[in-house]
Design an enzyme around this catalytic site. Structure first.
Site, PDB file in Angstrom:
ATOM      1  N   SER A  32       0.794  -1.241   0.000  1.00 46.08           N
ATOM      2  CA  SER A  32       0.000   0.000   0.000  1.00 46.08           C
ATOM      3  C   SER A  32       0.822   1.285   0.000  1.00 46.08           C
ATOM      4  CB  SER A  32      -0.943   0.023   1.193  1.00 46.08           C
ATOM      5  OG  SER A  32      -2.030  -0.829   0.947  1.00 46.08           O
ATOM      6  N   LYS A  38       0.522   3.338  -3.010  1.00 43.73           N
ATOM      7  CA  LYS A  38      -0.680   4.148  -3.287  1.00 43.73           C
ATOM      8  C   LYS A  38      -0.363   5.646  -3.287  1.00 43.73           C
ATOM      9  CE  LYS A  38      -3.824   0.718  -1.263  1.00 43.73           C
ATOM     10  NZ  LYS A  38      -4.568   0.348  -0.047  1.00 43.73           N
ATOM     11  N   TYR A  94      -2.223  -2.877 -10.888  1.00 47.53           N
ATOM     12  CA  TYR A  94      -2.264  -2.660  -9.432  1.00 47.53           C
ATOM     13  C   TYR A  94      -1.385  -3.668  -8.676  1.00 47.53           C
ATOM     14  CZ  TYR A  94      -4.123  -2.391  -4.671  1.00 47.53           C
ATOM     15  OH  TYR A  94      -4.238  -2.268  -3.301  1.00 47.53           O
ATOM     16  N   TYR A 120      -4.368   3.875   7.725  1.00 49.79           N
ATOM     17  CA  TYR A 120      -5.748   3.371   7.719  1.00 49.79           C
ATOM     18  C   TYR A 120      -6.518   3.805   8.950  1.00 49.79           C
ATOM     19  CZ  TYR A 120      -3.806   0.926   3.900  1.00 49.79           C
ATOM     20  OH  TYR A 120      -3.178   0.652   2.729  1.00 49.79           O
ATOM     21  N   VAL A 152       1.126  -3.793   3.779  1.00 47.14           N
ATOM     22  CA  VAL A 152       1.026  -5.094   4.463  1.00 47.14           C
ATOM     23  C   VAL A 152       2.294  -5.955   4.389  1.00 47.14           C
ATOM     24  CG1 VAL A 152      -1.490  -5.412   4.519  1.00 47.14           C
ATOM     25  CG2 VAL A 152      -0.204  -6.112   2.496  1.00 47.14           C
TER      26      VAL A 152
HETATM   27  O1  DON Z   1      -4.418  -4.606  -2.173  1.00 47.44           O
HETATM   28  C1  DON Z   1      -3.870  -5.262  -1.298  1.00 47.44           C
HETATM   29  O2  DON Z   1      -4.530  -5.964  -0.528  1.00 47.44           O
HETATM   30  C2  DON Z   1      -2.375  -5.172  -1.122  1.00 47.44           C
HETATM   31  N1  DON Z   1      -1.684  -5.244  -2.353  1.00 47.44           N
HETATM   32  C3  DON Z   1      -1.976  -3.921  -0.433  1.00 47.44           C
HETATM   33  C4  DON Z   1      -2.695  -3.722   0.880  1.00 47.44           C
HETATM   34  C5  DON Z   1      -1.930  -2.995   1.891  1.00 47.44           C
HETATM   35  O3  DON Z   1      -0.731  -2.917   1.866  1.00 47.44           O
HETATM   36  C6  DON Z   1      -2.717  -2.457   3.001  1.00 47.44           C
HETATM   37  N2  DON Z   1      -1.839  -1.997   4.023  1.00 47.44           N
HETATM   38  N3  DON Z   1      -1.774  -1.943   5.125  1.00 47.44           N
END
Ligand code: DON
Length: 309
Positions: A65, A68, A193, A245, A263
């Site tokens: 994330s 993003k 993505y 978040y 994550v």
């Molecule tokens: O879209 C997803 O689920 C992952 N590629 C990224 C999510 C993420 O890193 C959320 N972070 N805390």
């Protein structure tokens, strides 16, 4: 006051590492499940080019994330604020990053912000290009300019692992497509993505990106402006309001700097006007943020008075 020595930083790392046992590595993307929860690396990049780091600073980890914030900056440069914020909002949600709940409550449909998955998928969809390859390469070129590292690429393994299991993100895309927010083939959005999330780098590269944001879009090492001041400000504001978040409020109180988590256990931090921070600590708390990374930032914030508030 700033952290000048590796020994000093290592002490904080050792203290923060104790908390790894309370966290868990993300495994909903199977390839991420291989990470060692006890890893913790950190780099601090100063405007004069000095870097202080501790832990395994050579280990490459995927952005997840954190990407993003980078895709948002790129799309804002390409399309301008008006176009982007017509399709994605500016408000925090208080919900988990992958929640679908609020999407149905807004009419017309519009993800609340670009840091939740629904909003980030819209942003990725807005990257211009004739093919998914062209779009991911454009994003990679931007990441190379932010890090000053021409070797940055994405992990095929992690991208594939997420692509094959992205049932929830597919659902979000189909919902957005149904409502006319996404106007392309869902598999193509997911292709870009998942590759974007799988861009990998060391904590030093990550700290260098944090430094560019900390210096309002200018890379102080080359004096080159990488993005307009206004866009750096927008990104930093999202980092404060939504970067961690539904833990962003607590993080603002306990640490008080613009930051973005992923994550994989990464955290990018930008201490305005002072330095950039890159952290990788794969043990996550229940909200998907690095438990050791947050602890480390709390310790650093207290010691060096990092809070901007
Ligand atoms: O879209 C997803 O689920 C992952 N590629 C990224 C999510 C993420 O890193 C959320 N972070 N805390």
């Amino acid at each position: 006051m700033k952290c000048k020595s590796v020994e000093e930083l290592q002490q904080f790392v050792d203290e923060a590492k104790i908390y790894a046992k309370f966290g868990k590595v993300a495994d909903y993307i199977p390839a991420l499940g291989k990470a060692n929860p006890n890893d913790l690396s950190v780099a601090i990049y100063y405007p004069d080019g000095t870097v202080v780091y501790a832990g395994d600073s050579k280990r490459k980890v995927t952005l997840q994330s954190i990407s993003k914030i980078i895709s948002l900056a790129l799309v804002l440069m390409e399309r301008g604020e008006k176009d982007v914020f017509e399709k994605v909002g500016m408000e925090p949600t208080g919900d988990p990053f992958n929640s679908i709940a609020k999407l149905e409550e807004t009419a017309p449909v519009k993800p609340l912000n670009p840091m939740i998955n629904a909003g980030a998928l819209v942003v990725t969809h807005l990257i211009r290009g004739n093919s998914p390859e062209e779009r991911i390469h454009k994003l990679l070129a931007f990441v190379k300019s932010l890090t000053g590292n021409p070797n940055i690429t994405y992990s095929e393994e992690v991208a594939k692992s997420e692509f094959n299991t992205a049932y929830l993100n597919r659902s979000l895309c189909y919902f957005l497509k149904q409502h006319g927010i996404i106007a392309e083939n869902v598999e193509e959005v997911l292709d870009v993505y998942t590759k974007q999330c799988a861009i990998e780098m060391t904590c030093l590269d990550l700290a260098r990106i944090g430094l560019v944001f900390a210096m309002d879009g200018v890379d102080p090492l080359t004096s080159k402006r990488i993005m307009p001041l206004r866009i750096a400000r927008i990104c930093k504001t999202f980092m404060v309001t939504c970067g961690m978040y539904n833990a962003s409020g607590e993080f603002a109180i306990k640490v008080g700097i613009p930051a973005k988590s992923g994550v994989s256990g990464g955290i990018l931090g930008a201490v305005p006007g002072r330095f950039g921070i890159g952290i990788f600590g794969p043990a996550l708390d229940e909200k998907g943020n690095s438990i050791t990374g947050i602890k480390l930032l709390e310790l650093l914030s207290e010691k060096y008075s990092l809070s901007m508030f």
